[in-house]
Scaffold this active site. Structure first.
Site, PDB file in Angstrom:
ATOM      1  N   GLY A  98       0.783  -1.228   0.000  1.00  0.00           N
ATOM      2  CA  GLY A  98       0.000   0.000   0.000  1.00  0.00           C
ATOM      3  C   GLY A  98       0.815   1.279   0.000  1.00  0.00           C
ATOM      4  O   GLY A  98       2.036   1.292  -0.170  1.00  0.00           O
TER       5      GLY A  98
ATOM      6  N   CYS B 193      11.956  -1.537   2.293  1.00  0.00           N
ATOM      7  CA  CYS B 193      10.751  -1.432   1.462  1.00  0.00           C
ATOM      8  C   CYS B 193       9.786  -0.386   2.036  1.00  0.00           C
ATOM      9  O   CYS B 193      10.119   0.790   2.063  1.00  0.00           O
ATOM     10  CB  CYS B 193      10.102  -2.806   1.323  1.00  0.00           C
ATOM     11  SG  CYS B 193       8.774  -2.885   0.102  1.00  0.00           S
ATOM     12  N   LEU B 194       8.601  -0.788   2.498  1.00  0.00           N
ATOM     13  CA  LEU B 194       7.680   0.176   3.098  1.00  0.00           C
ATOM     14  C   LEU B 194       8.321   0.845   4.307  1.00  0.00           C
ATOM     15  O   LEU B 194       8.127   2.044   4.548  1.00  0.00           O
ATOM     16  CB  LEU B 194       6.373  -0.510   3.507  1.00  0.00           C
ATOM     17  CG  LEU B 194       5.302   0.410   4.101  1.00  0.00           C
ATOM     18  CD1 LEU B 194       4.772   1.403   3.071  1.00  0.00           C
ATOM     19  CD2 LEU B 194       4.151  -0.400   4.697  1.00  0.00           C
TER      20      LEU B 194
ATOM     21  N   ASN C 211      10.338  -4.911  -4.930  1.00  0.00           N
ATOM     22  CA  ASN C 211       8.884  -5.056  -4.965  1.00  0.00           C
ATOM     23  C   ASN C 211       8.254  -3.821  -4.331  1.00  0.00           C
ATOM     24  O   ASN C 211       7.982  -3.795  -3.136  1.00  0.00           O
ATOM     25  CB  ASN C 211       8.443  -6.320  -4.219  1.00  0.00           C
ATOM     26  CG  ASN C 211       6.941  -6.436  -4.143  1.00  0.00           C
ATOM     27  OD1 ASN C 211       6.224  -5.874  -4.975  1.00  0.00           O
ATOM     28  ND2 ASN C 211       6.441  -7.154  -3.150  1.00  0.00           N
TER      29      ASN C 211
ATOM     30  N   GLY D 102       5.714  -0.080  -5.360  1.00  0.00           N
ATOM     31  CA  GLY D 102       5.013   0.783  -6.306  1.00  0.00           C
ATOM     32  C   GLY D 102       5.073   2.242  -5.922  1.00  0.00           C
ATOM     33  O   GLY D 102       4.555   3.108  -6.636  1.00  0.00           O
TER      34      GLY D 102
ATOM     35  N   HIS E 146      14.917  -5.433  -1.379  1.00  0.00           N
ATOM     36  CA  HIS E 146      14.809  -6.511  -0.395  1.00  0.00           C
ATOM     37  C   HIS E 146      16.148  -7.211  -0.221  1.00  0.00           C
ATOM     38  O   HIS E 146      16.461  -8.159  -0.954  1.00  0.00           O
ATOM     39  CB  HIS E 146      13.732  -7.511  -0.824  1.00  0.00           C
ATOM     40  CG  HIS E 146      12.348  -6.995  -0.651  1.00  0.00           C
ATOM     41  ND1 HIS E 146      11.572  -7.281   0.463  1.00  0.00           N
ATOM     42  CD2 HIS E 146      11.602  -6.168  -1.417  1.00  0.00           C
ATOM     43  CE1 HIS E 146      10.400  -6.677   0.351  1.00  0.00           C
ATOM     44  NE2 HIS E 146      10.399  -5.986  -0.778  1.00  0.00           N
TER      45      HIS E 146
ATOM     46  N   GLU F  56      16.968  -9.280   1.920  1.00  0.00           N
ATOM     47  CA  GLU F  56      16.755 -10.671   2.326  1.00  0.00           C
ATOM     48  C   GLU F  56      16.432 -11.579   1.148  1.00  0.00           C
ATOM     49  O   GLU F  56      16.341 -12.800   1.293  1.00  0.00           O
ATOM     50  CB  GLU F  56      15.633 -10.754   3.363  1.00  0.00           C
ATOM     51  CG  GLU F  56      14.217 -10.786   2.808  1.00  0.00           C
ATOM     52  CD  GLU F  56      13.742  -9.482   2.193  1.00  0.00           C
ATOM     53  OE1 GLU F  56      12.665  -9.481   1.577  1.00  0.00           O
ATOM     54  OE2 GLU F  56      14.442  -8.457   2.331  1.00  0.00           O
TER      55      GLU F  56
END
EC number: 6.3.5.5
Length: 379
Positions: free
Chosen positions: A241, A267-268, A309, A311, A351, A353
């Protein structure tokens, strides 16, 4: 063999007829493409794909079946799956279930036998599209209406939807051939509180491998509660999101970072650290989804291949004076990493990981450990 018909409809009016390889029914979401050749089970179970229909560009998907050890969460989070070809046979000694059976068990609507190259070109040129997969009874107009009725991910707070509801400890290490997942080391000197915004299991495993006692907390956990646990470091996980609506997380991160506790985001979590530090985020045209993304470390000039990954991205032009850019994408120049110059806090957009993907960026976990050592910044 008789196959159930399926349809993928995009908001721009594009229609793709194929066959169903999952549950019957209908699903809607943002349609994205992922260029990874392997790791379809890890992708499906990555909470970062919530409300997204994932198109896998590699033509043969399902060759190795699925197994419990490769799951990145307790279930499938992707809203749907789109592939070119489903092989008729599964070949892997680790397989416990076929991909169609797995998708059906989790109620995932999926489609195969479509031109994924054409679909990917549409997404690349027009940007991520809202879409609908319909399996069983097909109604083109209803599918188009459902696709166009999906509100999109902009402004959507999904972190609290996929987060754990309870605090728990994580003690499992990474998987090794012949022995499975390793137990926690006998000595675990670092106490880490990990915010679960949609955390992948392999992130927690890599922290455990490095001697961390990992306590996972819900996304909406107040900073005061985390600080009361007296952690040596705080980890900010990946997740789905738009980061901007996550006010609860932004304020908590700001408070935690200001105390001087080492903080590491992925990431987020990277985007939330940026927002908590005064930067802004933007929605990308079609995002980064794959396991072959080159990223450059701006200090060493070293190029690393990373798994991606996302958006949304932190807007480098909005970085305040106490935040420096550390990594940049060599695909499109977008910001991939930041570090606070006044606090022991840093983050990476991709990422490290992997799971699936390369491990070039895994040393960022070691940097987090160094910050928590007695000779680190805080101590």
């Amino acid at each position: 063999m008789n196959f159930t018909p399926a349809l993928l409809a995009l908001e721009d009016g594009s229609l793709f007829h194929g066959i169903s390889i999952g549950a019957p029914g209908q699903t809607v979401g943002e349609v994205v493409f992922n260029t990874a050749m392997t790791g379809y089970q890890e992708i499906l179970t990555d909470p970062s794909y919530a409300r997204q229909i994932v198109t896998l560009t590699y033509p043969h998907i399902g060759n190795t079946g699925v197994n419990p050890e490769d799951e990145e969460s307790a279930g499938v989070h992707a809203a749907g799956l789109v592939i070119r070809d489903l092989p008729p046979l599964v070949s892997s000694w680790r397989s416990r279930e076929s991909l169609p059976d797995y998708l059906t068990r989790f109620g995932v609507v999926a489609i195969a036998n479509i031109d994924t190259r054409r679909l990917t070109r549409i997404l690349r040129e027009k940007g991520a599209q809202n879409g609908c997969i319909m399996a069983g009874e097909i109604d083109e107009q209803a599918a188009l209406a459902a696709a166009r009725g999906f509100p999109g991910l902009k402004g959507m707070d999904l972190a609290k939807e996929v987060s754990t509801a309870e605090i728990y400890d994580w003690t499992e290490g990474t998987w090794q051939l012949g022995s499975g997942h390793a137990p926690a080391p006998a000595s675990s000197p670092y106490k880490v509180v990990a915010y679960d915004f949609g955390v992948k299991r392999n992130i927690l495993r890599m922290l455990v491998d490095r001697g961390c006692q990992v306590t996972v907390v819900p996304a909406q956990t107040p900073a005061a509660q985390v600080l009361a646990m007296q952690p040596d470091g705080v980890f900010l996980s990946n997740g789905p999101g738009d980061p901007e609506p996550c006010d609860y997380a932004i304020s908590a991160i700001r408070e935690i970072v200001d105390t001087g506790i080492p903080t590491y985001g992925i990431c987020l979590g990277h985007q939330l650290l940026g927002l908590a530090s005064g930067a802004r985020t933007v929605k990308m045209k079609f995002g980064h989804h794959g396991a072959n993304h080159p990223v450059q470390d701006l200090d060493s000039k070293r190029v690393m291949i990373s798994s991606q990954n996302h958006g949304f991205a932190v807007d480098e032009n909005t970085l305040p004076g106490n935040v420096k850019a550390t990594h940049r994408s060599l695909f499109d120049g977008t910001l991939q990493g930041i570090a606070r110059t006044d606090r022991p806090a840093f983050s990476f957009q991709g990422h490290p990981e992997a799971s699936p993907g390369p491990h070039d960026v895994a040393p960022l976990f070691d940097r987090f450990i160094e910050l928590m050592k007695p000779q680190g910044v805080r101590k």
